[in-house]
Structure formats: C-alpha cells, structure tokens
Design an enzyme around this catalytic site. Sequence first.
Site, PDB file in Angstrom:
ATOM      1  N   ARG A 133      47.659  28.308  34.639  1.00  0.00           N
ATOM      2  CA  ARG A 133      46.634  27.831  35.574  1.00  0.00           C
ATOM      3  C   ARG A 133      45.643  28.976  35.769  1.00  0.00           C
ATOM      4  NH1 ARG A 133      48.710  27.569  41.311  1.00  0.00           N
ATOM      5  NH2 ARG A 133      47.381  29.392  41.526  1.00  0.00           N
ATOM      6  N   HIS A 160      45.157  26.970  42.663  1.00  0.00           N
ATOM      7  CA  HIS A 160      45.879  25.696  42.719  1.00  0.00           C
ATOM      8  C   HIS A 160      44.923  24.588  43.117  1.00  0.00           C
ATOM      9  CE1 HIS A 160      48.493  22.496  44.077  1.00  0.00           C
ATOM     10  NE2 HIS A 160      47.974  22.600  45.274  1.00  0.00           N
ATOM     11  N   TYR A 176      48.384  36.332  45.909  1.00  0.00           N
ATOM     12  CA  TYR A 176      49.711  36.397  45.296  1.00  0.00           C
ATOM     13  C   TYR A 176      49.704  36.686  43.796  1.00  0.00           C
ATOM     14  CZ  TYR A 176      48.291  31.563  44.403  1.00  0.00           C
ATOM     15  OH  TYR A 176      47.585  30.454  44.016  1.00  0.00           O
TER      16      TYR A 176
END
Lengths: 368, 323
Positions: A253, A257, A266
């Site tokens: 990805r 998100h 993160y």
Amino acid sequence: MKDSVNFVKEGIFQIIDERGECHADHNLSKNKLREMFWWMIYSRRASEKALKMQRQGKIGTFLPLDGQEASQVGSAMAINKEDWIFPTYREMGAQIVRSVPLVNILLYYAGDIRGNLIPKNVNNLPFYIPVGTQIPHATGTAWAMKIQKKRSVVLCYLGDGATSKGDFHEGLNFAGVMKSPVIFFCQNNGWAISVPREKQTASRTIAQKAFAYGMEGLIVDGNDVIAVYLAVQHARKRAMEGVPTLIEALTYRMKMHSTADDPKRYEDNKNLKIWEKKDPIKRMRLYLKKEKIWTRGWEKTLEKKADRLIEDAVKKMGKVSQLTPEDMFNSIYSKMTPKLTEELEYLKENLANREVEEETQEIKGGFP
Amino acid sequence: MKMNIAEAINDALKLEMKKNKNIVLLGEDVGVNGGVFRVTDGLKKKYPDRVFDTPLAELGIVGTSIGMALYGLKPIAEIQFMGFLWPALDQISNHASRIRNRTMGRYTSNIVIRIPYGGEIRGLEHHTESFESVLSHIPGLKVVIPSTPYDAKGLLISTIRDENPVVFLEPKKLYRAFKEEVPKNSYTEEIGKAKIVNEGDDLTILGWGAMMPKIKKAAELINAKGFSTEIIDLRTISPYDEKTVNASVEKTGRLVVVQEASRTCGFASEIIAGINDNELLHLKAPVARVTGFDIPFPLYKMEKWAVPDADRIIKASKEVLKW
C-alpha cells in the site's frame, strides 16, 4: 501456462522481475499486455484524481489503491464476464476493469448511494466496507453456482487484515467442505491501517492457511501483473474442478489506508523506498520497453485517454439529480411498510416547514 | 389433518420445496438427522441435493446463505438455538437486511432464517434465549413468530415467498405441546398482521410465541370473574400490526403486554411506546407489562421463576382492571 505457474522463485510465483526481466514464457498476446498496462495507468490516475477530490472536499473518505494496480488489474482481467467478484473498499481498479462506471465509484465516495447501482449485466458487488464479511458471501455464491451447475466462478477480494476475522475462517472452511468454485484473492499489502502484517498472524505466509481448509495456496508477486493474471487463471481452472484457491498477492500500500489516515505515525520510509523499486507500473513499463511495445508517446496517449475518461466521470457526477427523501426509504423492503411510509411523510413535512436550520459545519479530513 | 407446530413447519417446508426448485435447506444437523428438533425430518431423503448439513458455524451459515440468495437461490437456514445466533448478527444486520437498500434493489438477499427460541424445555445453559427485540431493531429485516400449528404453516409459507430477509422464530416449548387441524394444502397467513384470538371489551392482553397459551389460560380465569378479555397474538414483531393493536386499545382502554424476554428494551417497550404515540388519551389505565427479568436466562431449576406465567398475567390484569 502450466509451466509458467510452476515457475516459482523462493516460493513466490513471478514472471517479470523488478528490472523488467521476463523469467518464463507467458504466451500472452501483445494486445493483452497493452490492455494490462492501460488498466494500470487508468486506475492509478483515477485513484490519484479521487484523492485530490477528497482534499478539495468534493468527495468524502477515500481509500487509494496506489501500488496495488497489478494485483487488481491482473486478477480482474483473468476471469470471465459471467464470473462474480466481491470487492473490498480499495478495489477501484478491479471494479473499473469489470465495467463499473468510474462515475459510480466517485459518487459512492461522495456519499451518494446511487454509486452502488451496479449495471445489470455486471456481476460485481459494490464495495464491501466491513472487513472480511464478503468472504462467506463469495463462498455462498460459488456454492449456488455449483448447485445450479453453472460453469462460472467467484473471485473474492480480501486483505491481510481480513485473514484475522472469523468470516475468513468460516468462509474458507465452508468453501473447502462444499468444494465451491471460488478464488480467495488476498492482497497482502503489508498493512491493516497501522498494524503490520507480522502482527496480524504468526503464520509464516498467508497462503499456507489454505492447506488447513483442504484447498490450494499460492503466493504470487502482486506487483507483477502477468504473474497475477496467470495465477488467477490457474486458480479459476482449479475452482471449476471443485478446488478453491487462496492466493496471497504480495504487494504494498504505497499511500495511506484512507484519507483519514497518516502513515507517518507508524510507517518507516525505508519500506516505501524498497517498494517504490517494485512499482507495478514501472516494472511493466520496463518489460514492455524491452519487448518494443512501449514508447513514451504511447504512454502519453494512454494518460490522456485516462484523463479524458476521468474528466467525463467528474462531469457526469456533477450532473446527477438531487437525492430525495424517498431515496432513503424506498429500498429498505421490497414494499414500503406502513411505519416507513409514516416516517417518510413526517420527514417531508418537516423539510417543508423548517423553523430552525442546523449550521452545517465544514469537516476537515473526514473521520474520525 | 391434526398437526403439532413441528409437523406443520415440516409440512410447509415440504410443500414449498416441491413448488420452488430454488429452495435449499442448510444448517447444523438439518440433513441426515432431520434437525435436533426433527423439524426438517425426511427432507434430506426427499431432496438429497438441496438439503445440506453444514459445518458448525452460525456466521458461515448465514453468510453463505446471503451469497446463495445473491445468485438467485432461496436458502432456508436453520440456527439450532437462538443463543448461538450472535456471531451471525453481523451478517444479518450489516448485509442480509441492507443489501437491497445499499444497491437500491439491484441485489437482494431474501433469505429465511429459522430459529427455535425460548425457554422452559429444561434446556442446557445458552439454549433458552429469546432476544427477538434485538432483531426487531434491524431495518430491512422481518421477524415472524407463530404460536399455533395453523399459523406456523401459513406464516412459514408466506415467509418463504417473501421478497425480504425474514427471521422465523419457532417457540420450541410449543413444538409438540398440542395438535390442531391444519389444512393439507398450501395456504398463506399475512406477515405483519396480528390475530385477534378472542374478542373482548374490558381489557386487551397482547403477546407472541410461547406466551400465548399462558395468556389464554389467564384470560379464561379473568373472564370467569365476569370480565371480557380481548387476546391479540402479534405473530409478526417486525413490521408489527400497529393498526390492530391501536384499534383494540381504543375499544378496551386497557392493555397488558406479555413477553418472555428480559424487561429492558424488550419488544413490549416498543408496543407501549406505540400506545403512547397513538392511544394515550384512550387509555383508562396505565399499560402493564409482564416480562422476564433483567437477568440471563437461568439454568432450568430456576426457570419457573424467570418466565412469566398465568398467575403474573392475572395479577397485572387485575391492577389494570382496578381503574
């Protein structure tokens, strides 16, 4: 094709590597390769446009697909028209390959239910928003195909996060027992929002879970559109023979998100750098160039065509009629119940006689 | 033909399966074993390719049923006991009941979920629940609860022919409690229509499912004291027949609602809210409700205290009749 499928490097099925080198004979026509490249260009540009539109407040929360084009395009191209697909919220690429109009997708993310009106001749479900709940549906539809002796299959999309859910276990377990003609296509993109794949399961691979359900497991390089295409074609054949397959497509990805997410909290940039080298479009470009299929001019043409289609969709989106309160009530049941009729009348009367208006607040950055 | 509720349901399934080739039956033990309550007895033998013993997984049963319905089959799923429905509620509330709305009718999932529910069968823990009100809170779903063999057959046939997802709750205490005359052929009873079991003028007692025989017994004793009691069997709790309930309360001015489920946010609360909306000024007395307590259903040695009985219904009725 069998030979191709057997070409596995370190347990991962791959045809085209990061440098665009081809490692097995794939027997795909030049036109097919061109088509693959086109859909990848189109879906990335559509995703980029949607992201911009979200930033401009023209659509709501959006989930970009960047980095997963090969997985989505390769898989969606590998099945037949009469086959069914069950997509998750990120499968914009798979939806458009399978003829869902882009305007529908934009409308949906703009909070308009009419975006979910899948054309009658297209066997796609609308995006599934809850994680993993589509898996038992896919098994059930495939099971129904088997009961009705139809020569078709179901392609079920899911992500690495979904493999933690009970729906995954129950859906795959039923499929194994009932020998449903279904392909579970897991795009392992490394992340479930902020939780990395290693924290999702202690399994060495996701594909190995297949063996516990009596089905086939296959790991494919999810950024290699040709490998994905061949793997899904192979799984389709096996599905028709009554053997479901769990395909783990290794991909990444490359963006957030969703537009409400900030990966900087993160994600280590190192990862992204590694995966940028494996970019599915870059890789296919290198390969097609070697095959003398790609030219800069041709890619420019594709980009222009994509932009034109995207602009058309945006224009169409601007032209849809206003929603009415009826749209909120009409399809709850096949026939409106007396109670809903009453509630609708109440709402309409209220809207016609407003005494106080709520202040509409600008919400920045979607939820939460 | 005299039949009990279990036989009437079996008969309805048999007749509909013969009529509609798209019907498939699935669930735990519904095939070879004929269901743990024998409600699907003989159907696997008759339709070996359309009756499926599934893995032991409620979410999977409902989830795969939804997938089958999307493809045009008519699945009739059995959940063995209501206490085990919870894992499937996600599938029911997020998908079965919503797919029509979220696709504006392009896709539907008109599944039937049959569930034996309720207590007083000396059942094992977790085998005695009745949380029908939870289901009534889900838009797009219908919830049907018969209390007699005649209604069980007619309502199940309507349920199977309905274009919407329907949960069909079977009061398992009554499966073999009594027999009555049930027509041999197919017939339908309307979903969403309550039944006036007894007409009366002084008091309305309303209930559903396994509470109905208790209500009937209580009414007999009340009527013996010179009162005239109207009994309503709600039969469908979603969508429920407000019109019949309202008309009855307008006539009698007094209402007792009886439910087996625990008290807080039970379906009785919704009935009373409906009376508040529509009939408050016709009331001669505050509405009473006789319900289970706000406790998990107890193990069977204490179930006689937990479930409403004729005595509690009579006492509540007396209070209401004082006004």
